[in-house]
Design a protein around this motif. Structure first.
Motif, PDB file in Angstrom:
ATOM      1  N   SER A 288      46.980  53.562  39.310  1.00 14.82           N
ATOM      2  CA  SER A 288      48.437  53.559  39.497  1.00 14.82           C
ATOM      3  C   SER A 288      48.806  52.934  40.835  1.00 14.82           C
ATOM      4  O   SER A 288      49.643  52.027  40.907  1.00 14.82           O
ATOM      5  N   TYR A 289      48.184  53.435  41.904  1.00 14.06           N
ATOM      6  CA  TYR A 289      48.469  52.853  43.213  1.00 14.06           C
ATOM      7  C   TYR A 289      48.042  51.388  43.268  1.00 14.06           C
ATOM      8  O   TYR A 289      48.617  50.588  44.020  1.00 14.06           O
ATOM      9  N   ALA A 290      47.040  51.015  42.449  1.00 18.08           N
ATOM     10  CA  ALA A 290      46.617  49.613  42.415  1.00 18.08           C
ATOM     11  C   ALA A 290      47.762  48.718  41.929  1.00 18.08           C
ATOM     12  O   ALA A 290      47.964  47.611  42.436  1.00 18.08           O
ATOM     13  N   LYS A 291      48.534  49.214  40.977  1.00 18.15           N
ATOM     14  CA  LYS A 291      49.707  48.453  40.526  1.00 18.15           C
ATOM     15  C   LYS A 291      50.681  48.240  41.678  1.00 18.15           C
ATOM     16  O   LYS A 291      51.220  47.155  41.878  1.00 18.15           O
TER      17      LYS A 291
ATOM     18  N   ALA B 232      42.191  42.080  38.666  1.00 18.05           N
ATOM     19  CA  ALA B 232      43.592  41.691  38.839  1.00 18.05           C
ATOM     20  C   ALA B 232      43.959  41.682  40.316  1.00 18.05           C
ATOM     21  O   ALA B 232      44.650  40.769  40.797  1.00 18.05           O
ATOM     22  N   LEU B 233      43.494  42.686  41.049  1.00 16.14           N
ATOM     23  CA  LEU B 233      43.742  42.722  42.501  1.00 16.14           C
ATOM     24  C   LEU B 233      43.178  41.470  43.171  1.00 16.14           C
ATOM     25  O   LEU B 233      43.792  40.880  44.064  1.00 16.14           O
ATOM     26  N   GLN B 234      42.004  41.063  42.676  1.00 17.43           N
ATOM     27  CA  GLN B 234      41.325  39.900  43.245  1.00 17.43           C
ATOM     28  C   GLN B 234      42.186  38.636  43.201  1.00 17.43           C
ATOM     29  O   GLN B 234      42.085  37.795  44.097  1.00 17.43           O
ATOM     30  N   SER B 235      43.027  38.535  42.190  1.00 20.53           N
ATOM     31  CA  SER B 235      43.815  37.304  42.105  1.00 20.53           C
ATOM     32  C   SER B 235      45.062  37.330  42.997  1.00 20.53           C
ATOM     33  O   SER B 235      45.733  36.318  43.159  1.00 20.53           O
TER      34      SER B 235
ATOM     35  N   LEU C 117      48.780  39.391  35.073  1.00 13.19           N
ATOM     36  CA  LEU C 117      47.429  39.500  35.642  1.00 13.19           C
ATOM     37  C   LEU C 117      46.661  40.631  34.985  1.00 13.19           C
ATOM     38  O   LEU C 117      45.470  40.506  34.662  1.00 13.19           O
ATOM     39  N   LEU C 118      47.350  41.751  34.803  1.00 13.56           N
ATOM     40  CA  LEU C 118      46.701  42.903  34.180  1.00 13.56           C
ATOM     41  C   LEU C 118      46.365  42.608  32.726  1.00 13.56           C
ATOM     42  O   LEU C 118      45.286  42.964  32.237  1.00 13.56           O
TER      43      LEU C 118
END
Ligand SMILES: O=c1ccn([C@@H]2O[C@H](COP(=O)(O)OP(=O)(O)O)[C@@H](O)[C@H]2O)c(=O)[nH]1
Ligand SMILES: O=c1ccn([C@@H]2O[C@H](COP(=O)(O)OP(=O)(O)O)[C@@H](O)[C@H]2O)c(=O)[nH]1
Ligand SMILES: [Mn+2]
Ligand SMILES: [Mn+2]
Lengths: 272, 272
Positions: free
Chosen positions: A14-17, A50-53, A262-263
């Motif tokens: 969730s926090y990653a979003k 997704a974070l990586q991009s 991305l997700l």
């Protein structure tokens, strides 16, 4: 500047979003700084992809095996797991200066000027304004400081159970020593403050640079109708929320436009 | 020091009670400064008499006939009547330095050290912490500043409809210029802040020096059972109040012990 970075943290998906929206908002406002996200070991693999991009660096932090001091401190205060993960940002010594931002913040304009400030610069907390809010702060990575923070944390704990309590006890001259370490409140505008003193928000709020969705209910707890472009009630308490509808909408628009694709790419057919 | 004074304001008999409690709390903590109360023309005669026995100086301020600039400014902004009365404190030029305190404040220890500060020193407002709260501030009486304030007020009004808006717009470098003008929050601890960040109150609140009963409901809106020593519900909203029960009780104890007798003496058989 490649030796300066914005840093955020996500220990779960969730926090990653939130982190992705934050990172994207920094990109949209043309930051020249690096973007780093610390992730806890529980963040799912496709979520990391997704974070990586969005981020230049996705660094997995597992406090359980991150050095003796950290381990010892964590044994003493197992309740402070997320806090220890956040403190890990001080180990990013390949950067000379960083700005930490909570994953529930959203950037509204370029804020690279924050790197002109020194450690520890932060904006006042609206709840107890002699404390700084630890959702946005300027710091200087240093293994020494990191060790000192861990030791302090293990010995004294946190008066509020989180990183804000620890950091305010550690950097305890913030309120009295140096005005240049007081970031203007518009660099960490919490939704709570909007309603507690509305005339001030009307007077100064149009210059807001960073919105902080502080509190229990986060933007990702709401739902969004992309067709209509409308945010609707969240799960926790469907009646009254303290999040400002305009900022909430901005968060969701950014999420729908730049993060969701991305997700979807990272997760494929798997639901997330 | 006879050229330094604490100054408060009461435009009606209710706030006058608050002023008496404040004045008495300053006396109880052995202030060496003079005590001044500005009263509006509507404060009743016996009430002024009672004020006289606590304060060194009871000064009646009638903005309607207090000089051209004041009169003109008031004509432009009739809504700002109380604000203009408060600004009148700058005309107390027989003092070299003063500390203004709202009539809804209560002093918990000697605070004469505030006179070491310069104009304009004040504590942050918990609602929008880049604004100072105008319930406690250090200032230097000056007819020139007074005129400038009145002119400013007539031309720009107040963004919040009160003196805090005007003063923050006029002294607009408070947030950024000089840390020594930031009074510690414990010199103007508003009840609101207690509940918005309770861990911080528990950590720092025991050092509180001035409590500020900020907001709609004031201590004098409650009632007090002197026999039992208990404060009970107030008229406005009997359910939840934001005033801290301990401080509220202290206010009422002081009122019952030291202020009520003065009022009884001044009013005689007339109810008040
Ligand atoms: O379960 C959690 C809780 C917090 N955080 C991180 O720690 C920050 C501070 O927590 P939060 O924003 O929820 O606290 P608040 O700002 O509401 O006090 C978050 O923004 C995240 O970056 C996290 O990764 N996982
Ligand atoms: O009708 C009024 C309203 C206010 N005041 C004075 O102005 C100060 C500021 O008002 P208040 O304390 O009610 O505002 P708050 O601190 O709740 O914002 C009071 O403490 C009094 O000294 C007054 O004399 N009469
Ligand atoms: Mn946050
Ligand atoms: Mn007040």
């Amino acid at each position: 500047m490649s030796d300066q970075a914005f840093v955020t943290l996500a220990t779960n998906d969730s926090y990653a979003k939130g982190a992705m929206v934050l990172g994207q908002s920094l990109r949209n406002h043309n930051t020249t700084k690096k973007l780093v996200v610390l992730v806890g070991p529980h963040v799912a693999e496709p979520c990391r992809d997704a974070l990586q991009s969005v981020f230049d660096e996705v660094r997995v932090v597992d406090v359980m095996d991150s050095g003796d001091t950290a381990h010892l401190a964590l044994m003493k205060r197992p309740d402070l797991g997320v806090t220890f993960t956040k403190l890990h940002c001080w180990t990013l010594t390949h950067y000379s200066k960083c700005v930490f931002m909570d994953a529930d913040t959203l950037v509204l304009s370029n804020i690279d000027e924050l790197f002109e400030r020194e450690e520890l610069s932060a904006a006042p907390d609206p709840g107890w304004p002699d404390c700084f809010n630890s959702g946005v702060f300027v710091f200087r990575p240093s293994n020494e400081t990191h060790e000192e923070l861990l030791t302090f944390c293990g010995e004294h704990g946190s008066f509020d159970g989180g990183d804000q309590g620890v950091l305010n006890s550690f950097f305890n001259t913030w309120a009295t020593a140096d005005i240049s370490k007081h970031l203007p409140f518009i660099y960490n505008l919490s939704s709570i403050a909007i309603y507690s003193y509305l005339p001030a928000f009307k007077q100064y709020g149009h210059d807001a640079k960073v919105v902080h969705f502080l509190g229990k209910v986060k933007p990702w707890n709401y739902s969004y109708d992309a067709q209509r472009g409308e945010v609707s009630g969240h799960s926790q308490s469907p009646d009254q929320s303290q999040l400002h509808p305009d900022y909430l909408l901005m968060w969701w628009q950014l999420y729908a436009k730049s993060v969701l694709p991305l997700l979807q790419k990272a997760y494929g057919d798997t639901p997330f």
